[in-house]
Design an enzyme around this catalytic site. Structure first.
Site, PDB file in Angstrom:
ATOM      1  CB  VAL A  51      -6.052   5.356  -1.103  1.00 50.94           C
ATOM      2  CG1 VAL A  51      -5.497   5.207   0.661  1.00 50.94           C
ATOM      3  CG2 VAL A  51      -5.805   3.837  -1.527  1.00 50.94           C
ATOM      4  CG  ASP A  90      -6.690  14.649  -6.516  1.00 52.03           C
ATOM      5  OD1 ASP A  90      -6.790  13.508  -6.633  1.00 52.03           O
ATOM      6  OD2 ASP A  90      -6.182  15.262  -7.268  1.00 52.03           O
ATOM      7  CB  THR A 129       4.181   5.237  -3.402  1.00 49.33           C
ATOM      8  OG1 THR A 129       3.128   3.972  -3.071  1.00 49.33           O
ATOM      9  CG2 THR A 129       4.165   6.087  -2.008  1.00 49.33           C
ATOM     10  CB  CYS A 167      -1.528  -2.780  -4.985  1.00 48.52           C
ATOM     11  SG  CYS A 167      -1.788  -1.859  -3.855  1.00 48.52           S
ATOM     12  NE  ARG A 192      -3.905   3.362 -10.287  1.00 47.30           N
ATOM     13  CZ  ARG A 192      -4.758   3.570  -9.441  1.00 47.30           C
ATOM     14  NH1 ARG A 192      -3.728   4.629  -8.242  1.00 47.30           N
ATOM     15  NH2 ARG A 192      -5.419   3.400  -8.714  1.00 47.30           N
TER      16      ARG A 192
HETATM   17  N1  LIG Z   1      -5.585   1.919  -5.117  1.00 47.86           N
HETATM   18  C1  LIG Z   1      -5.518   0.947  -4.631  1.00 47.86           C
HETATM   19  O1  LIG Z   1      -6.402  -0.656  -4.313  1.00 47.86           O
HETATM   20  C2  LIG Z   1      -4.978   0.666  -3.177  1.00 47.86           C
HETATM   21  C3  LIG Z   1      -5.001  -0.075  -1.762  1.00 47.86           C
HETATM   22  C4  LIG Z   1      -3.674   0.389  -0.852  1.00 47.86           C
HETATM   23  C5  LIG Z   1      -2.517   1.389  -0.684  1.00 47.86           C
HETATM   24  N2  LIG Z   1      -2.746   1.667  -2.125  1.00 47.86           N
HETATM   25  C6  LIG Z   1      -1.684   3.111  -1.796  1.00 47.86           C
HETATM   26  O2  LIG Z   1      -2.537   4.096  -1.652  1.00 47.86           O
HETATM   27  C7  LIG Z   1      -1.920   4.853  -2.450  1.00 47.86           C
HETATM   28  C8  LIG Z   1      -2.466   6.095  -3.080  1.00 47.86           C
HETATM   29  O3  LIG Z   1      -2.919   4.826  -3.987  1.00 47.86           O
HETATM   30  P1  LIG Z   1      -4.749   5.336  -5.117  1.00 47.86           P
HETATM   31  O4  LIG Z   1      -4.600   3.713  -5.608  1.00 47.86           O
HETATM   32  O5  LIG Z   1      -5.698   6.079  -4.614  1.00 47.86           O
HETATM   33  O6  LIG Z   1      -4.628   6.602  -6.181  1.00 47.86           O
HETATM   34  P2  LIG Z   1      -5.083   7.555  -7.013  1.00 47.86           P
HETATM   35  O7  LIG Z   1      -4.531   7.691  -8.273  1.00 47.86           O
HETATM   36  O8  LIG Z   1      -6.230   6.886  -7.379  1.00 47.86           O
HETATM   37  O9  LIG Z   1      -5.667   8.482  -7.018  1.00 47.86           O
HETATM   38  C9  LIG Z   1      -4.201   9.481  -6.025  1.00 47.86           C
HETATM   39  C10 LIG Z   1      -5.093  10.875  -6.247  1.00 47.86           C
HETATM   40  O10 LIG Z   1      -4.273  11.572  -5.586  1.00 47.86           O
HETATM   41  C11 LIG Z   1      -3.309  13.160  -6.447  1.00 47.86           C
HETATM   42  N3  LIG Z   1      -2.523  13.733  -6.760  1.00 47.86           N
HETATM   43  C12 LIG Z   1      -1.065  13.770  -6.101  1.00 47.86           C
HETATM   44  N4  LIG Z   1      -0.547  13.983  -5.729  1.00 47.86           N
HETATM   45  C13 LIG Z   1      -1.175  14.940  -4.749  1.00 47.86           C
HETATM   46  C14 LIG Z   1      -0.651  15.975  -4.572  1.00 47.86           C
HETATM   47  N5  LIG Z   1       0.685  15.922  -4.381  1.00 47.86           N
HETATM   48  N6  LIG Z   1      -1.730  16.742  -4.358  1.00 47.86           N
HETATM   49  C15 LIG Z   1      -2.676  16.305  -3.988  1.00 47.86           C
HETATM   50  N7  LIG Z   1      -3.026  15.540  -4.797  1.00 47.86           N
HETATM   51  C16 LIG Z   1      -2.611  14.960  -5.423  1.00 47.86           C
HETATM   52  C17 LIG Z   1      -3.792  12.826  -7.630  1.00 47.86           C
HETATM   53  O11 LIG Z   1      -4.125  13.751  -8.661  1.00 47.86           O
HETATM   54  C18 LIG Z   1      -4.829  11.858  -7.705  1.00 47.86           C
HETATM   55  O12 LIG Z   1      -6.368  11.880  -7.627  1.00 47.86           O
HETATM   56  C19 LIG Z   1      -0.816   4.758  -3.120  1.00 47.86           C
HETATM   57  O13 LIG Z   1       0.253   4.560  -2.085  1.00 47.86           O
HETATM   58  C20 LIG Z   1      -1.026   3.372  -3.150  1.00 47.86           C
HETATM   59  O14 LIG Z   1      -0.292   2.180  -3.427  1.00 47.86           O
HETATM   60  C21 LIG Z   1      -4.006   1.550  -2.930  1.00 47.86           C
END
Ligand SMILES: NC(=O)c1ccc[n+]([C@@H]2O[C@H](COP(=O)([O-])OP(=O)(O)OC[C@H]3O[C@@H](n4cnc5c(N)ncnc54)[C@H](O)[C@@H]3O)[C@@H](O)[C@H]2O)c1
Length: 401
Positions: free
Chosen positions: A11, A29, A83, A257, A325
């Site tokens: 995201v 990050d 999350t 998700c 995941r």
């Molecule tokens: N992946 C999807 O398709 C998708 C779609 C819609 C919504 N979401 C939501 O978006 C959010 C993020 O998901 P994602 O898929 O991008 O996750 P992800 O695991 O791909 O990326 C998250 C990143 O955040 C970093 N991170 C974690 N804690 C941190 C902090 N305190 N400071 C700095 N960096 C930190 C991690 O190192 C990681 O690189 C979640 O809530 C998810 O449910 C995801």
């Protein structure tokens, strides 16, 4: 505007690259390796090409950083951290909490803080705002809003620009500034009356999918018991031009998700005194699919899998992405091993998983297809074992779910 996006995963990186066409973006990050790769122009997610990233780095509009101090003086902070669920399948807001701590300790001028991470209604109002305010050394009046992300990694027809974006702020000013930010790179903005509506809508969208997938997975089991082809039945039902939406049976649900978000809704429902029985039952059905599949495979193979070499084909949670995941392949491997099988896996898109590399697509007694990537042909799969069980409906000639 100066924008910091906390979290550079699926995201955060995607939104950073869209925002960096207009604004000056720093992607923060805490993963050093991700940050140094991004700064070298190497993208780690589908949907953001390394070429696009290099162009943005070259333009000076985007850079990645592990430094929390990058937040100093920023106008907008977007939270895009995981999350997940904890070991009791309850919401785990620890990543949000650490992002709040980072904001409280480093952001010393008023900014707009937008949450894009998926969470339950009330998260921005009752969790994020207080979590930041309680840690501030001196009170700084930030604005807060929510704009849940709907990105579908790997999908090309819908992206951040053309997918309708819900948003709402805690104050009219936060709402207006959120609209100003997203309207600079999104075509379709939908304002709702409160952050809670936007948060609930995001959870319900994925709950709708989770419940419907569970329903067709149950139908797959019923159909098999009745000797009916479930996919033909679904195609037949799908000819109705209204009142029906087609979902496909599968080995279960995966990704960040669909298996996770409904449990956020169930948890907040329970705290409000409502039992989310549909959501809980759908979870059970989807989580039980791997066991059901292992049982079918065992029955078809003389009633025992003891010592049999079983190859699980495709361990990503969906085609053409490397994301494992919550993949149902993990539960399937356990279910097959519990029945005595010697299990290995093949997935050239994932490559390496839990410290092991993808095995050859050959030499097995049994192959079970969980995910069919475009780069893996039907013919290769059919040749990999004398018995092939297909949960995807894409490998003609295999035993179908
Ligand atoms: N992946 C999807 O398709 C998708 C779609 C819609 C919504 N979401 C939501 O978006 C959010 C993020 O998901 P994602 O898929 O991008 O996750 P992800 O695991 O791909 O990326 C998250 C990143 O955040 C970093 N991170 C974690 N804690 C941190 C902090 N305190 N400071 C700095 N960096 C930190 C991690 O190192 C990681 O690189 C979640 O809530 C998810 O449910 C995801």
């Amino acid at each position: 505007m100066r924008v910091c996006v906390i979290g550079q995963g699926y995201v955060g990186l995607t939104i950073s690259t869209f925002a960096a066409k207009i604004h000056e973006v720093v992607g923060i990050d805490r993963n050093d390796e991700v940050v140094s790769q991004l700064n070298m122009g190497i993208s780690h997610i589908e949907g953001v090409s390394s070429e696009k990233l290099k162009l943005l780095l070259h333009s000076g509009k985007y850079r990645a950083s592990v430094e929390e101090s990058a937040l100093i003086g920023t106008d907008i902070v977007v939270i895009a951290v995981p999350t997940p669920l904890d070991s009791n399948r309850k919401p785990d807001l620890s990543y949000i909490d650490s992002a709040c701590q980072m904001i409280a300790e480093n952001l010393t001028t008023p900014a707009l803080i937008i949450n894009e991470s998926t969470s339950f209604p009330g998260t921005i109002r009752n969790y994020i705002k207080p979590a930041i305010e309680k840690r501030q050394k001196k009170i700084i009046e930030h604005q807060y809003s929510i704009s849940p992300e709907r990105v579908d990694p790997g999908r090309e027809d819908f992206n951040q620009k053309n997918t309708a974006r819900l948003y709402a702020g805690l104050t009219p000013e936060a709402t207006a500034r959120t609209r100003e930010f997203y309207s600079s790179f999104c075509d379709n903005l939908v304002e709702v009356s409160s952050p809670e509506v936007a948060e609930a809508a995001k959870l319900f969208e994925n709950t709708f999918r989770q419940v419907n997938i569970a329903l067709v997975n149950e139908l797959a089991q019923i159909s098999h018991a009745l000797g009916i082809d479930v996919r033909e039945t679904l195609n037949a039902a799908g000819t109705k031009p209204y009142g029906f939406m087609k979902f496909a049976p599968s080995a279960g649900v995966g990704g960040h998700c669909i298996p996770v978000d409904p449990s956020y809704l169930a948890d907040v429902a329970e705290k409000a005194g409502v039992q989310a029985t549909f959501i809980q039952r759908a979870n059970e059905v989807n989580l039980d699919m791997p066991k059901y599949i292992a049982g079918r495979v065992e029955k078809d193979n003389g009633g025992s899998l003891k010592g049999k070499k079983v190859l699980v084909v495709g361990v990503a949670y969906k085609p053409n992405v490397a994301d494992t995941r919550e993949t149902p392949a993990a539960l399937l491997i356990t279910a097959l091993e519990n029945l005595g099988a010697i299990v290995s896996w093949n997935d050239p898109v994932v490559g390496s998983w839990h410290g092991n590399d993808s095995m050859a697509l050959s030499g097995a007694d049994i192959a079970v297809v969980v995910t069919k990537h475009d780069v893996v042909s039907e013919a290769e799969i059919l040749k990999s074992a004398p018995y092939v069980f297909d949960t995807t409906g894409k490998v003609k000639g295999a035993v179908q779910l």
